[in-house]
Design an enzyme around this catalytic site. Structure first.
Site: not given
Length: 433
Positions: A239, A366, A381
């Site tokens: 991003h 998980d 991210s």
């Protein structure tokens, strides 16, 4: 009769051959060395025509021959380029034409390492206004009077490029003492604006000021997505980096990335995303520079292969249309510098013909990652997403009200911004030009 007709139309639409034909692609992209299978499930034979120097069909290196459409059609790339794969019933009736685009083989090394980011902007960022006491009962802001706006990027002062805040004070002081206005070249919303500003004398601080809050850099942590060893470039974050006050993208002047060490994690909760707490590690050893800051992250040259990689060898990448709903993995760090693999589920895949950041919806499954982080946290991210041995994308955003889920972007958009892959639309434009 109308009801009977509707019945047969519905029956035909629900048949296997019709559904196979409807899902048959109009365009197919492959890397050299890869193979694909197409299914029509039609109990007929057809004449296939293709350039065998680019694509072999069912292992046959011929321009035109018969195929059984009731069996899978296997495609094997023979060389890079574009060709039309044409299917004709009885050798005459056009059935389907598929544009096949074979690109040079591409493999990248998955990241997952937490990195420190230090970036200087391509100019001086205006992040606010402030008032200056110029008389006992009078306060002004020269910057506001000059109609300089928050989010503006000051690129030149009196014809000299500037991206260092520390140099502004001397320039302002000199102009103020000479009662001289300063000529500014400003970038605003991709437009260039020329204006002037006259420094004002601050009675309280005994110095000249512009009445602007300014900044020239940003720093933080994120995750490395990939390293392309053949091209010597990397991609990270997934991003854009924005200024924390103006929330506008920061144009890159220069910058670099370094190793970072995760010291602790604040867990995500509903309505409150958590974060990785990390410090820069061995700052004198730069991993690479920063050349671009785009919607899909930061990109630049990488000087050396990064340490602590989970995968030492490069792996293939997948085009957006190859990504499927189902199980996958992400690589990321939750302690120190150790990259680990964690299970996720891809719950939705968007069809994108043009670059967009929200390409897929992912869910952390998980148990150990959920226990440690509560889901997706800030700093995660850019974590690479792997499916069926191929890199397919990167983590981009978390759902604030459900931190176990978030968005991922397709890797091909990041590769394009890194200058590694040219998409088919760009290739057409290049040829047309």
């Amino acid at each position: 009769m109308g009801l009977i007709l509707v019945f047969f139309v519905c029956l035909g639409c629900s048949s296997t051959p019709f559904q196979s034909f409807a899902s048959f692609p109009d365009e197919l992209r492959m890397f050299t060395g890869q193979g694909r299978q197409l299914h029509l499930s039609m109990p007929v034979h057809a004449q296939v025509t293709v350039n065998p120097e680019i694509v072999k069909v069912n292992g046959v290196a011929e321009h035109s021959f018969q195929v059984d459409l009731n069996r899978p059609i296997s495609l094997e790339s023979a060389g890079s380029g574009q060709t039309d794969l044409q299917l004709r019933l009885f050798g005459k009736i056009p059935l389907k034409t598929v544009k096949v685009n074979v690109m040079p083989d591409l493999k990248v090394i998955p990241g997952g390492q937490t990195i420190g980011v230090k970036m200087k902007s391509d100019g001086i960022m205006v992040v606010g206004h402030h008032l200056i006491q110029v008389a006992e009962n009078k306060k002004v802001s020269p910057g506001e009077e000059a109609k300089i706006m928050v989010g503006d990027l000051i690129r030149e002062i009196d014809g000299t490029y500037i991206n260092d805040v520390s140099k502004v004070a001397d320039i302002v002081k000199k102009a103020g003492e000479q009662k001289k206005p300063l000529a500014l070249k400003i970038r605003r919303n991709n437009q260039e604006i020329i204006t002037s500003i006259t420094p004002a004398y601050d009675m309280l601080d005994k110095t000249y000021r512009l009445g602007l809050y300014i900044r020239d850099s940003a720093a933080g942590v994120g995750t490395l997505t990939f390293y392309a060893p053949d091209q010597g470039v990397y991609g990270a974050l997934g991003h854009v980096i924005t200024d924390m006050d103006t929330q506008t993208p920061i144009p890159v002047g220069d910058g670099h990335i370094v190793h970072s060490n995760v010291t602790s994690i604040s867990k995500s909760q509903n309505g409150e995303p958590g974060e990785k707490r990390a410090n820069f590690f061995n700052e004198s050893k730069e991993l690479g520079n920063i050349e671009k800051n785009t919607a899909f992250g930061i990109f630049g040259k990488m000087y050396n292969a990064p340490d602590h990689a989970l995968a030492k060898e490069a792996i293939p990448v997948a085009f957006a249309e190859e990504v499927k709903e189902g199980p996958a993995h992400i690589y990321t760090v939750i302690s120190g510098q150790k990259v680990e693999k964690f299970d996720i589920e891809i719950v939705h895949v968007s069809k994108q013909e043009f670059p967009a950041t929200k390409g897929m919806v992912i869910k952390i499954t998980d148990p150990r990652l959920l226990e440690k982080t509560g889901g997706i946290v800030q700093g995660m991210s850019g974590s690479p997403i792997i499916q069926n041995g191929k890199m397919i994308g990167a983590v981009t955003h978390v759902f604030v009200n459900d931190p176990t889920s978030g968005y991922g972007c397709f890797i091909e958009w990041m590769l394009q911004d890194a200058g590694v892959v040219i998409g088919s639309n760009e290739q057409k434009n290049l040829k047309a030009g």
